[in-house]
Design a protein around this motif. Structure first.
Motif, PDB file in Angstrom:
ATOM      1  N   TYR A 167      42.013   9.811  14.582  1.00  0.00           N
ATOM      2  CA  TYR A 167      41.832   8.851  15.620  1.00  0.00           C
ATOM      3  C   TYR A 167      40.777   7.775  15.408  1.00  0.00           C
ATOM      4  CZ  TYR A 167      44.345  11.266  19.553  1.00  0.00           C
ATOM      5  OH  TYR A 167      45.248  11.760  20.233  1.00  0.00           O
ATOM      6  N   MET A 168      41.012   6.553  15.748  1.00  0.00           N
ATOM      7  CA  MET A 168      40.219   5.291  15.804  1.00  0.00           C
ATOM      8  C   MET A 168      40.139   4.986  17.314  1.00  0.00           C
ATOM      9  SD  MET A 168      38.010   3.425  14.434  1.00  0.00           S
ATOM     10  CE  MET A 168      38.043   3.569  12.818  1.00  0.00           C
ATOM     11  N   MET A 169      38.976   5.293  17.950  1.00  0.00           N
ATOM     12  CA  MET A 169      38.897   5.129  19.301  1.00  0.00           C
ATOM     13  C   MET A 169      37.912   3.943  19.498  1.00  0.00           C
ATOM     14  SD  MET A 169      40.789   7.423  20.894  1.00  0.00           S
ATOM     15  CE  MET A 169      40.100   7.616  22.641  1.00  0.00           C
ATOM     16  N   ARG A 170      38.073   2.866  20.199  1.00  0.00           N
ATOM     17  CA  ARG A 170      37.356   1.856  20.526  1.00  0.00           C
ATOM     18  C   ARG A 170      37.090   1.892  22.332  1.00  0.00           C
ATOM     19  NH1 ARG A 170      39.406  -3.235  19.691  1.00  0.00           N
ATOM     20  NH2 ARG A 170      37.461  -4.141  19.338  1.00  0.00           N
ATOM     21  N   LEU A 171      35.997   1.637  22.588  1.00  0.00           N
ATOM     22  CA  LEU A 171      35.581   1.904  24.072  1.00  0.00           C
ATOM     23  C   LEU A 171      34.660   0.377  24.119  1.00  0.00           C
ATOM     24  CD1 LEU A 171      36.097   4.034  26.203  1.00  0.00           C
ATOM     25  CD2 LEU A 171      33.872   4.575  25.852  1.00  0.00           C
ATOM     26  N   ALA A 172      35.010  -0.377  25.365  1.00  0.00           N
ATOM     27  CA  ALA A 172      34.483  -1.522  25.826  1.00  0.00           C
ATOM     28  C   ALA A 172      33.736  -1.019  26.856  1.00  0.00           C
ATOM     29  CB  ALA A 172      35.125  -2.769  25.951  1.00  0.00           C
ATOM     30  N   ALA A 191      40.095  10.816  33.752  1.00  0.00           N
ATOM     31  CA  ALA A 191      39.985  10.629  35.135  1.00  0.00           C
ATOM     32  C   ALA A 191      39.260   9.162  35.469  1.00  0.00           C
ATOM     33  CB  ALA A 191      38.939  11.682  35.624  1.00  0.00           C
ATOM     34  N   TYR A 192      39.092   8.426  34.452  1.00  0.00           N
ATOM     35  CA  TYR A 192      38.381   7.161  34.577  1.00  0.00           C
ATOM     36  C   TYR A 192      39.323   5.972  35.182  1.00  0.00           C
ATOM     37  CZ  TYR A 192      35.456  10.200  31.795  1.00  0.00           C
ATOM     38  OH  TYR A 192      34.836  11.304  31.253  1.00  0.00           O
ATOM     39  N   ASP A 193      38.808   5.024  35.881  1.00  0.00           N
ATOM     40  CA  ASP A 193      39.222   3.958  36.269  1.00  0.00           C
ATOM     41  C   ASP A 193      39.074   2.668  35.481  1.00  0.00           C
ATOM     42  OD1 ASP A 193      40.343   2.007  37.902  1.00  0.00           O
ATOM     43  OD2 ASP A 193      38.852   1.804  39.123  1.00  0.00           O
ATOM     44  N   VAL A 194      40.172   2.598  34.608  1.00  0.00           N
ATOM     45  CA  VAL A 194      40.161   1.433  33.328  1.00  0.00           C
ATOM     46  C   VAL A 194      41.347   0.814  33.607  1.00  0.00           C
ATOM     47  CG1 VAL A 194      39.874   1.237  30.980  1.00  0.00           C
ATOM     48  CG2 VAL A 194      38.885   3.382  32.027  1.00  0.00           C
ATOM     49  N   ASP A 195      41.211  -0.658  33.604  1.00  0.00           N
ATOM     50  CA  ASP A 195      42.392  -1.428  33.849  1.00  0.00           C
ATOM     51  C   ASP A 195      43.224  -1.800  32.589  1.00  0.00           C
ATOM     52  OD1 ASP A 195      42.171  -1.307  36.595  1.00  0.00           O
ATOM     53  OD2 ASP A 195      40.600  -3.217  36.444  1.00  0.00           O
ATOM     54  N   HIS A 196      42.225  -1.996  31.388  1.00  0.00           N
ATOM     55  CA  HIS A 196      42.824  -2.479  30.228  1.00  0.00           C
ATOM     56  C   HIS A 196      42.782  -1.644  29.122  1.00  0.00           C
ATOM     57  CE1 HIS A 196      42.134  -6.300  32.428  1.00  0.00           C
ATOM     58  NE2 HIS A 196      40.889  -5.758  32.643  1.00  0.00           N
ATOM     59  N   LEU A 223      39.955   0.061  26.766  1.00  0.00           N
ATOM     60  CA  LEU A 223      40.137   1.408  25.887  1.00  0.00           C
ATOM     61  C   LEU A 223      41.148   0.955  24.762  1.00  0.00           C
ATOM     62  CD1 LEU A 223      39.860   4.277  25.110  1.00  0.00           C
ATOM     63  CD2 LEU A 223      41.387   4.782  26.897  1.00  0.00           C
ATOM     64  N   ASP A 224      40.673   1.058  23.734  1.00  0.00           N
ATOM     65  CA  ASP A 224      41.835   0.816  22.331  1.00  0.00           C
ATOM     66  C   ASP A 224      41.964   2.151  21.761  1.00  0.00           C
ATOM     67  OD1 ASP A 224      43.322  -0.276  20.560  1.00  0.00           O
ATOM     68  OD2 ASP A 224      41.931  -1.808  19.948  1.00  0.00           O
ATOM     69  N   VAL A 225      43.028   2.782  21.647  1.00  0.00           N
ATOM     70  CA  VAL A 225      43.395   4.167  21.281  1.00  0.00           C
ATOM     71  C   VAL A 225      44.379   3.739  19.847  1.00  0.00           C
ATOM     72  CG1 VAL A 225      44.372   6.365  21.364  1.00  0.00           C
ATOM     73  CG2 VAL A 225      43.360   5.197  23.322  1.00  0.00           C
ATOM     74  N   ASN A 226      43.933   4.498  18.552  1.00  0.00           N
ATOM     75  CA  ASN A 226      44.657   4.101  17.697  1.00  0.00           C
ATOM     76  C   ASN A 226      44.629   5.504  16.992  1.00  0.00           C
ATOM     77  OD1 ASN A 226      44.728   1.010  17.200  1.00  0.00           O
ATOM     78  ND2 ASN A 226      42.914   1.328  17.881  1.00  0.00           N
ATOM     79  N   PHE A 227      45.757   5.872  16.363  1.00  0.00           N
ATOM     80  CA  PHE A 227      45.838   7.145  15.791  1.00  0.00           C
ATOM     81  C   PHE A 227      47.033   7.410  14.747  1.00  0.00           C
ATOM     82  CE2 PHE A 227      48.059   8.144  19.307  1.00  0.00           C
ATOM     83  CZ  PHE A 227      49.291   9.080  19.333  1.00  0.00           C
ATOM     84  N   VAL A 228      46.987   8.140  13.838  1.00  0.00           N
ATOM     85  CA  VAL A 228      47.821   8.556  12.797  1.00  0.00           C
ATOM     86  C   VAL A 228      48.336  10.204  13.426  1.00  0.00           C
ATOM     87  CG1 VAL A 228      48.395   8.986  10.400  1.00  0.00           C
ATOM     88  CG2 VAL A 228      47.404   6.869  11.210  1.00  0.00           C
TER      89      VAL A 228
END
Length: 819
Positions: free
Chosen positions: A307-312, A351-356, A322-327
């Motif tokens: 995984y390469m996880m990006r969190l703003a 369980a989080y309220d995330v729109d993007h 949230l930007d989820v990238n995985f192989v």
């Protein structure tokens, strides 16, 4: 059946009559008696008269061309019945279906072997001992190749696992929901980190087994096996054989020694045994996988992700994007099913309220055994990576991870809550659950004598032992629909034009008949792997028919008798059986009222089904169930003591799911959830992690059988601990598997499963017949992330984060040495 108090879609609360029912009670599982007394019959126990034994020659090379196969020494042996190679079966049969249309796979390796343990030839003889000796007589000449073992490097296509494909990345997709770029640009902070999830699986007590028999007179096959989803995946058997589905009957026994998804892909064995029986003029052929075969090349490994996880997030801890990238390393073949890369979309922000949200995956081929489904179906690694990223974001802000999480949770007044990825959470109070589990632990364990007594924690830390607890909430998506599961086979550009009329769902089929003695026989179209389906059907139908559970027997249909349906997977059956039992009960009651009215020559509205029989409104007469069965037996025409019902997927009736259905995004209309608090201790000297105790608050809506729910939770959490700390199928750089025995593949036991303090709340689902939610994958879905975040909390003083599952002592020691 009375429906419990529940929230409707518009937020109103309805309250219905409180009736005493069998459903909702902890009725002992009827399956357990025969299992505990040794009366259960498994596939391994099935040996027909004159049955022959089959074995497989498996390659020891990860990647090699087959130059020549010399089977003459085996065939010349007087005890040999049959030897087949890929070239032999290619003359009469077809390749097996694969997870992607562009690929195919033969049941025996043809021209090239692509993973250690891939079968190259089959041998049939009188017994397995002789078979193994004959296998040793087969000589195979190989020309080895350099294997592809690193999934990240495999994406460069330097060496191709399948040259005709032209790539090692046969599938992938980049999905964007909302304005992700703007969310990341406007956020105060952006976290970007890598996380790894090692290859694990269920390792069921009973390995794969099959007994196949070809009937020359009918030109058909009878196959007893322990495959999972026997009505859904039977195409993986009848298509290679080249027969219609009605000519290949799959029988799965009531008792299967575990699966958790891993037996969905045992079609290779079923196909080969059936071919062998046909070649032997109908003699039955049996194959039982041994443990090494199961671990090494049993087509049962599961998710293997980088995984390469990006969190703003902003300075106040609010998650913006949230930007989820995985192989995902699928091994040599993307076997059925490959949809575990898509299922996390149903809980993409947990369980989080995330729109993007952006979600990008690459399905990669390597020279390893193929992976298939496993309990959780790809959600567990996603939640682990997301929750570890949340930990790191909280640490970055010097904020308590509990406060960070609590700030971002979906609120109860947002229910039903629609995710940006179009799935919907039906009901629940996540903030209250998280607060409750924290208060429970703080009050019980942060006090004198507790596991987290501050003085004790400091004393242990002085000895190099670090204790910690983490409070997390995790969603378990339940009751999958079938229509989205072929998204990879769809023209994605055409999905925008789909309408609900194009959606093709599979209902749950249930049937029953009233027998001469007044008892009821119900028949399930879904196979079981130990979930207690027979018990649930007894409870549900007993309430619908106003009889005792002991008046109902439950059996199973084979793949020819039963219609094609999704089956026992995806935390699905409790909800689907509830709806099916409700519809079936009403249909049989109506039938019996009609039968009685005809017998008495009165109008239908003058008779009533009550207390397990039919009576006249004037009170003059009553017919028992046995009476009705006798009357029906003497009547010409359709039998009214027989009924069947097909229960449609509950989300089809909810307009809000339309976007998910038409877009072929994962549809899971129930959101069971768990608030967990594992207490762990990490030995900084050895890297050993001990789970001291687990507190868990769990909610699966209405509990149909609390005893079964409790058992599912205990078992799932045990699997979650194994995944977090012990289990892995690693490979070396040459493609050789390093865990081919249970000395290498470590399973949890009583030595490392701690005391569990479980509590249950009920927030009924407004979408389901009884308010129940799916809970078959709980524990395994939430356990690994919970344990990992607890380890993170324990090691926070050392600035160490568990960025790889499993969290083995050597990996932690390496991190500690680097400090």
């Amino acid at each position: 059946m009375s429906k419990p108090e529940s929230a409707t879609l518009d937020g109103e609360v309805t309250e219905e009559a409180d009736e005493e029912t069998f459903t909702g009670t902890g009725l002992n599982r009827v399956e357990d008696r025969r299992i505990l007394t040794g009366r259960a019959e498994y596939i391994h126990d099935v040996t027909p008269e004159a049955c022959r034994s089959m074995g497989l020659l498996r390659t020891t090379h990860a990647f090699a061309d087959i130059v020549d196969i010399d089977t003459s020494a085996a065939e010349d042996h007087p005890d040999c019945d049959l030897v087949l190679t890929a070239e032999d079966i290619a003359e009469e049969y077809n390749p097996m279906p694969c997870g992607l249309d562009e690929m195919s796979e033969w049941a025996l390796a043809r021209e090239t072997v692509r993973f250690v343990g891939e079968p190259v030839a089959l041998v049939v003889a009188s017994d397995r001992y002789v078979v193994e000796d004959l296998i040793d007589r087969i000589d195979v000449e190989y020309e080895t190749r350099e294997p592809v073992t690193d999934p990240v490097e495999a994406r460069q296509d330097g060496t191709l696992v399948h040259e005709d494909l032209g790539t090692n990345v046969p599938d992938g997709e980049r999905l964007t929901f909302g304005d992700v770029d703007a969310a990341f640009e406007d956020a105060d902070n952006v976290l970007e980190n890598q996380y790894s999830w090692g290859r694990i699986s269920g390792v069921p007590l009973e390995t794969a087994g099959v007994v196949a028999e070809y009937d020359e007179e009918t030109d058909s096959f009878e196959i007893d096996c322990n495959i999972q989803l026997h009505t859904l995946v039977d195409d993986t058997i009848y298509e290679p054989l080249g027969y219609d589905p009605d000519d290949v009957a799959l029988n799965v026994p009531p008792d299967v020694g575990g699966s958790y998804g891993t037996k969905i892909a045992i079609h290779r064995y079923c196909t080969l045994a059936a071919m062998a029986s046909q070649q032997l003029d109908g003699r039955p052929v049996k194959y039982v996988e041994d443990r090494i075969e199961n671990l090494q090349g049993g087509d049962m490994h599961s998710s293997d992700r980088e995984y390469m996880m990006r969190l703003a997030y902003d300075d106040d801890g609010t998650i913006r994007g949230l930007d989820v990238n995985f192989v995902d390393d699928f091994g040599a073949y993307p076997r059925y099913p490959v949809n575990q890369v898509l299922k996390p979309l149903s809980v993409v922000s947990n369980a989080y309220d995330v729109d993007h949200v952006r979600y990008n995956y690459e399905l990669v081929l390597t020279n390893k055994t193929a992976q298939t489904a496993y309990r959780g179906f790809g959600v567990d690694p996603h939640l682990y990576a997301l929750e570890t990223a949340v930990d790191e974001a909280a640490y970055d802000l010097s904020m308590d991870p509990y406060e960070f999480r609590h700030r971002n949770l979906v609120q109860p007044d947002q229910m039903p809550y629609k995710l940006p990825t179009k799935n919907i959470y039906d009901s629940g109070d996540f903030p209250e659950a998280l607060s409750r589990i924290r208060d429970l632990v703080e009050n019980e364990e942060r006090t004198e004598g507790g596991l987290l007594d501050p003085e004790l924690v400091e004393e242990r830390r002085a000895d190099g032992k670090y204790r910690g607890v983490s409070y997390t909430v995790h969603i378990e998506p339940g009751v999958s629909g079938a229509d989205w599961t072929d998204r990879q086979r769809s023209d994605r550009e055409e999905l925008a034009d789909r309408e609900m009329d194009d959606v093709d769902e599979l209902p749950e089929h249930l049937r029953c008949e009233l027998r001469a003695d007044g008892t009821v026989r119900a028949s399930l179209a879904t196979d079981s792997s130990g979930q207690g389906h027979q018990t649930l059907v007894k409870q549900l139908l007993a309430d619908e028919l106003e009889v005792l559970p002991s008046d109902i027997d439950v059996d199973y249909l084979d793949s020819v008798e039963a219609p094609t349906e999704y089956g026992s997977a995806a935390s699905r059956m409790a909800v689907m059986l509830s709806g099916a039992a409700e519809g079936l009960g009403e249909r049989l009651r109506n039938n019996l009222e009609g039968l009685a009215a005809r017998h008495w020559a009165v109008d239908r509205d003058e008779v009533t089904y009550s207390d397990g029989g039919v009576e006249r409104e004037d009170g003059d007469e009553r017919l028992t169930r046995a009476d009705l069965a006798a009357i029906d037996a003497e009547t010409d025409g359709d039998r009214l003591t027989y009924a069947e019902y097909d229960y449609e997927h509950p989300a089809l009736d909810v307009e809000a799911f339309g976007e998910a259905f038409t877009g072929k995004y994962p549809v899971y209309p129930t959101a069971a959830f768990a608030a967990n608090a594992p207490i762990v201790e990490v030995d900084a000297e050895t890297g050993q992690v001990d789970v001291l105790k687990i507190y868990s608050l769990r909610d699966c809506g209405t509990q149909l059988n609390p005893t079964i729910v409790e058992g599912q939770a205990h078992g799932g959490l045990a699997q979650g601990i194994g995944a977090a700390l012990l289990e892995e199928f690693p490979y070396d750089d040459s493609g050789q598997p390093k865990a081919v025995t249970l000395f290498d593949y470590l399973l949890p036991s009583t030595k490392n499963i701690p005391e569990m303090h479980l509590e249950h709340t009920e927030t009924p689902s407004p979408f389901t017949a009884t308010g129940a939610k799916g809970t078959g994958e709980g524990g395994m879905i939430d356990g690994p992330a919970s344990v990992a975040t607890a380890v993170n909390r324990a090691l926070e003083p050392l600035d160490i984060v568990a960025d790889r599952i499993p969290i083995t002592p050597d990996r932690l020691r390496r991190k500690l040495r680097e400090q």
